[in-house]
Write a protein that holds these residues in place. Structure first.
Motif, PDB file in Angstrom:
ATOM      1  N   THR A 155       0.839  -1.269  -0.121  1.00  0.00           N
ATOM      2  CA  THR A 155       0.029   0.010  -0.026  1.00  0.00           C
ATOM      3  C   THR A 155       0.920   1.272  -0.073  1.00  0.00           C
ATOM      4  OG1 THR A 155      -1.882  -1.161   1.100  1.00  0.00           O
ATOM      5  CG2 THR A 155      -1.838   1.284   1.114  1.00  0.00           C
ATOM      6  N   ILE A 156       1.729   1.069   0.938  1.00  0.00           N
ATOM      7  CA  ILE A 156       2.684   2.545   1.170  1.00  0.00           C
ATOM      8  C   ILE A 156       3.420   2.672  -0.279  1.00  0.00           C
ATOM      9  CG2 ILE A 156       4.751   3.440   1.996  1.00  0.00           C
ATOM     10  CD1 ILE A 156       3.445   1.960   4.765  1.00  0.00           C
ATOM     11  N   ILE A 157       4.083   1.688  -0.748  1.00  0.00           N
ATOM     12  CA  ILE A 157       4.810   1.763  -2.076  1.00  0.00           C
ATOM     13  C   ILE A 157       3.997   2.250  -3.157  1.00  0.00           C
ATOM     14  CG2 ILE A 157       5.955   0.279  -3.820  1.00  0.00           C
ATOM     15  CD1 ILE A 157       7.194  -1.670  -1.657  1.00  0.00           C
ATOM     16  N   TRP A 158       2.610   1.802  -3.368  1.00  0.00           N
ATOM     17  CA  TRP A 158       1.877   2.127  -4.366  1.00  0.00           C
ATOM     18  C   TRP A 158       1.442   3.510  -4.200  1.00  0.00           C
ATOM     19  CZ3 TRP A 158       1.498   0.061  -8.757  1.00  0.00           C
ATOM     20  CH2 TRP A 158       0.322   0.631  -9.845  1.00  0.00           C
ATOM     21  N   MET A 159       1.179   4.024  -2.807  1.00  0.00           N
ATOM     22  CA  MET A 159       1.099   5.529  -2.867  1.00  0.00           C
ATOM     23  C   MET A 159       2.073   6.391  -3.301  1.00  0.00           C
ATOM     24  SD  MET A 159      -0.824   5.301   0.840  1.00  0.00           S
ATOM     25  CE  MET A 159      -2.407   6.400   1.168  1.00  0.00           C
ATOM     26  N   VAL A 160       3.366   5.944  -2.911  1.00  0.00           N
ATOM     27  CA  VAL A 160       4.551   6.717  -3.352  1.00  0.00           C
ATOM     28  C   VAL A 160       4.604   6.719  -5.007  1.00  0.00           C
ATOM     29  CG1 VAL A 160       6.984   6.427  -3.386  1.00  0.00           C
ATOM     30  CG2 VAL A 160       5.807   6.215  -1.425  1.00  0.00           C
ATOM     31  N   VAL A 161       4.449   5.568  -5.485  1.00  0.00           N
ATOM     32  CA  VAL A 161       4.134   5.272  -7.035  1.00  0.00           C
ATOM     33  C   VAL A 161       3.298   6.364  -7.549  1.00  0.00           C
ATOM     34  CG1 VAL A 161       3.572   3.798  -9.161  1.00  0.00           C
ATOM     35  CG2 VAL A 161       5.093   3.019  -7.415  1.00  0.00           C
ATOM     36  N   ILE A 162       2.135   6.666  -6.926  1.00  0.00           N
ATOM     37  CA  ILE A 162       1.017   7.341  -7.581  1.00  0.00           C
ATOM     38  C   ILE A 162       1.637   8.962  -7.336  1.00  0.00           C
ATOM     39  CG2 ILE A 162      -1.282   8.436  -7.081  1.00  0.00           C
ATOM     40  CD1 ILE A 162      -2.154   5.475  -6.359  1.00  0.00           C
ATOM     41  N   PHE A 163       2.223   9.174  -6.122  1.00  0.00           N
ATOM     42  CA  PHE A 163       2.953  10.342  -6.053  1.00  0.00           C
ATOM     43  C   PHE A 163       3.786  10.893  -6.856  1.00  0.00           C
ATOM     44  CE2 PHE A 163       5.895  13.338  -3.884  1.00  0.00           C
ATOM     45  CZ  PHE A 163       4.951  14.223  -3.600  1.00  0.00           C
ATOM     46  N   LEU A 164       4.621   9.773  -7.073  1.00  0.00           N
ATOM     47  CA  LEU A 164       5.690   9.964  -8.107  1.00  0.00           C
ATOM     48  C   LEU A 164       5.089  10.500  -9.457  1.00  0.00           C
ATOM     49  CD1 LEU A 164       8.512   7.681  -6.755  1.00  0.00           C
ATOM     50  CD2 LEU A 164       8.493  10.453  -6.600  1.00  0.00           C
ATOM     51  N   PHE A 165       4.113   9.476  -9.928  1.00  0.00           N
ATOM     52  CA  PHE A 165       3.583   9.767 -11.367  1.00  0.00           C
ATOM     53  C   PHE A 165       2.919  10.879 -11.431  1.00  0.00           C
ATOM     54  CE2 PHE A 165       4.658   5.293 -11.898  1.00  0.00           C
ATOM     55  CZ  PHE A 165       4.982   5.235 -13.190  1.00  0.00           C
ATOM     56  N   THR A 166       2.157  11.405 -10.444  1.00  0.00           N
ATOM     57  CA  THR A 166       1.682  12.878 -10.484  1.00  0.00           C
ATOM     58  C   THR A 166       2.386  14.031 -10.660  1.00  0.00           C
ATOM     59  OG1 THR A 166      -0.082  11.949  -9.091  1.00  0.00           O
ATOM     60  CG2 THR A 166       0.171  14.287  -9.012  1.00  0.00           C
ATOM     61  N   GLN A 167       3.814  13.909 -10.110  1.00  0.00           N
ATOM     62  CA  GLN A 167       4.882  14.863 -10.050  1.00  0.00           C
ATOM     63  C   GLN A 167       5.559  15.008 -11.342  1.00  0.00           C
ATOM     64  OE1 GLN A 167       6.334  15.019  -6.271  1.00  0.00           O
ATOM     65  NE2 GLN A 167       8.583  15.188  -6.987  1.00  0.00           N
ATOM     66  N   LEU A 168       5.462  13.912 -11.978  1.00  0.00           N
ATOM     67  CA  LEU A 168       6.391  13.876 -13.261  1.00  0.00           C
ATOM     68  C   LEU A 168       5.457  14.779 -14.328  1.00  0.00           C
ATOM     69  CD1 LEU A 168       7.303  10.182 -13.407  1.00  0.00           C
ATOM     70  CD2 LEU A 168       9.030  12.128 -13.018  1.00  0.00           C
ATOM     71  N   PRO A 169       6.396  15.578 -15.362  1.00  0.00           N
ATOM     72  CA  PRO A 169       5.583  16.457 -16.260  1.00  0.00           C
ATOM     73  C   PRO A 169       5.402  15.343 -17.698  1.00  0.00           C
ATOM     74  CG  PRO A 169       7.995  16.746 -16.322  1.00  0.00           C
ATOM     75  CD  PRO A 169       7.693  16.008 -14.921  1.00  0.00           C
ATOM     76  N   TYR A 170       6.024  14.552 -17.553  1.00  0.00           N
ATOM     77  CA  TYR A 170       5.749  13.472 -18.802  1.00  0.00           C
ATOM     78  C   TYR A 170       4.212  13.032 -18.770  1.00  0.00           C
ATOM     79  CZ  TYR A 170      10.676  13.521 -18.172  1.00  0.00           C
ATOM     80  OH  TYR A 170      11.958  13.719 -17.964  1.00  0.00           O
ATOM     81  N   PHE A 171       3.312  13.019 -17.764  1.00  0.00           N
ATOM     82  CA  PHE A 171       2.133  12.579 -17.757  1.00  0.00           C
ATOM     83  C   PHE A 171       1.070  13.621 -17.844  1.00  0.00           C
ATOM     84  CE2 PHE A 171       5.006   9.184 -15.775  1.00  0.00           C
ATOM     85  CZ  PHE A 171       4.594   8.285 -16.616  1.00  0.00           C
TER      86      PHE A 171
END
Length: 155
Positions: A11-27
C-alpha cells in the motif's frame, strides 16, 4: 512478517508510485497525446482528415488517462482492503482512505507545473476504488459459498 504487513508495505509503495507519477511532467495531457500519436501512428492514417486525427487522439488520450485513474486507485483500494481486512468495516475504510488520498493527490497535482487538479478525476478515482472493492466482495462471497456443503445457507 505477517501477511497483513506485506499488504501494508505494498500500500505504501503504491501510494509513493502514484505520488511520483503525479509529479512527473511526462504525464500531462499534451505529453500523453503526443505519445499516443507516435504509438498508434495516427498521423500516418491517410483516410482521416487532420481534424478527425486530432479528435481520435483526444478520445484515446481521454480513455487512456481515465482508465489509468480507475486502475491506479482501484489497485490502491485493494491493497488498503487487504491491509485492513480483519477490521469490521474494511471495505468502507479502504474506500474512504482511497477517496481521501485521491483528493490529496489532485491537490498535490495543482502545485506541479503544467498540471491541473480536477475533482472529476477524484470521482473517477473513487469509482475505480468502488468497482475493485465490489468485485473483491463478490469474489469473496462466491468463494465462501463454494466452500460450504450443499444446502447450507450463509448466516
Amino acid at each position: 512478517m505477517s501477511n497483513r504487513k506485506w499488504w501494508q508495505i505494498a500500500t505504501i509503495i503504491w501510494m509513493v508510485v502514484i505520488f511520483l507519477f503525479t509529479q512527473l511532467p511526462y504525464f500531462t495531457g499534451s505529453h500523453t497525446a503526443m505519445a499516443i500519436d507516435k504509438l498508434f501512428f495516427i498521423d500516418k492514417i491517410d483516410f482521416l482528415s487532420s481534424q478527425a486525427k486530432l479528435l481520435l487522439i483526444d478520445l484515446l488520450n481521454f480513455l487512456i488517462r481515465k482508465a489509468t485513474h480507475l486502475t491506479a486507485f482501484g489497485i490502491l483500494s485493494f491493497f488498503l482492503f487487504k491491509s485492513l481486512e480483519r477490521f469490521r468495516f474494511s471495505y468502507l475504510f479502504a474506500w474512504c482512505i482511497t477517496f481521501f488520498y485521491a483528493m490529496t493527490d489532485e491537490w498535490h497535482q495543482s502545485f506541479v507545473p503544467n498540471r491541473t487538479a480536477s475533482f472529476k478525476d477524484v470521482l473517477i478515482d473513487a469509482s475505480g476504488a468502488f468497482i475493485v472493492l465490489l468485485l473483491t466482495f463478490l469474489i469473496k462471497v462466491k468463494k465462501r459459498k463454494k466452500g460450504r456443503p450443499r444446502g447450507q445457507q450463509l448466516p
